[in-house]
Design an enzyme around this catalytic site. Structure first.
Site: not given
Ligand code: 13P
Length: 259
Positions: A9, A11, A94, A96, A166, A172, A212, A234
């Site tokens: 992802n 983002k 998601h 976010e 998640e 993150g 993460s 990330g």
């Molecule tokens: P990170 O791997 O950056 O923690 O993000 C996870 C995520 O939200 C994947 O959709």
């Protein structure tokens, strides 16, 4: 044995030039037969990434969609538009989007149906916040998110469904769930699917862990019996790290085959 699925992802990252550099690096690397690999670029890069992925085994996904097919919905992107671009997957709900854009369980449910109707494989995200975990509400929250998303779905719909657990506090933050925490929730999700549909249908659904995930912790999470892959943020922006996670998923496949 469920096939592992590792999805990146991206983002709100990657200009066209950055997307091209990343995908060019990814397609040069071998993709193990036992692992399904997906990248989910921002909408602006999907069409360019689709061309770069032509002939590769890496699948293409989007990070969101709107539930209507077309019409006066300024700024939105529909499921048929994603299919048109070559997407086969779409992330839905998601955290976010839930946190920053006010997405509700009801919206997630509508988006899920639209994705399924268009033939996409939805990656539906569920997960609790830190406050909810500390208040011992994790299972209750997951249950509510699942109940809303799954109501009205048939067992046949489940064959394409992917669920991503998640935990919001792990996204993150560099603080991943422990293998015990992840397995506990993944098993809870699978049991919930079994109760709502059938054990057979529940066994067919891939449940990814996200939050993460990196090259160093992927193996310990991916070897868990109910963790069928990862949704990577990330680390999916770096070809080496993403590839290492894909390799960790391959070892999971090999381990299971030897049993
Ligand atoms: P990170 O791997 O950056 O923690 O993000 C996870 C995520 O939200 C994947 O959709």
């Amino acid at each position: 044995m469920r096939r592992s699925i590792i999805a990146g992802n991206w983002k709100m990252n990657a200009t066209l030039r950055e997307a091209e550099a990343l995908v060019t690096a990814l397609v040069q690397r071998p993709i193990p037969e036992t692992v399904e690999v997906v990248v989910c670029p921002p909408f602006t890069a999907i069409s360019h990434v689709a061309r770069l992925l032509a002939g590769s085994r890496i699948g293409l996904g989007a990070q969101d969609l709107f539930w209507e097919s077309a019409g006066a919905f300024t700024g939105e992107i529909s499921a048929p538009m994603l299919v048109d671009l070559g997407c086969r997957y779409v992330i839905i709900g998601h955290s976010e989007r839930r946190t920053y854009f006010g997405e509700t369980n009801e919206w997630v449910s509508r988006k899920l149906r639209a994705a399924l109707a268009a033939g996409l494989a939805p990656i539906v995200c569920v997960g609790e916040t830190l406050a909810q975990r500390e208040a011992n509400q994790t299972m209750e929250i997951i249950d509510q998110q699942l109940t809303s998303a799954l109501t009205g779905l048939s067992a046949a719909d489940l064959s394409r469904l992917i669920i991503a657990y998640e935990p919001v506090w792990a996204i993150g933050t560099g603080k991943n769930a422990t293998p015990e925490q992840a397995q506990e929730v993944h098993l809870f999700i699978r049991n919930g699917l079994s109760q709502r549909f059938s054990q057979q249908a529940a066994e067919s659904v891939r449940i990814q862990y996200g939050g993460s995930v990196n090259a160093a912790n992927a193996a310990s999470l991916l070897q868990l019996p109910d963790v069928d892959g990862a949704l990577v943020g990330g680390a999916s922006l770096k070809a080496d790290a993403f590839q290492a996670i894909v390799q960790a998923a391959q070892r999971r496949g090999q381990g299971a085959a030897l049993k």
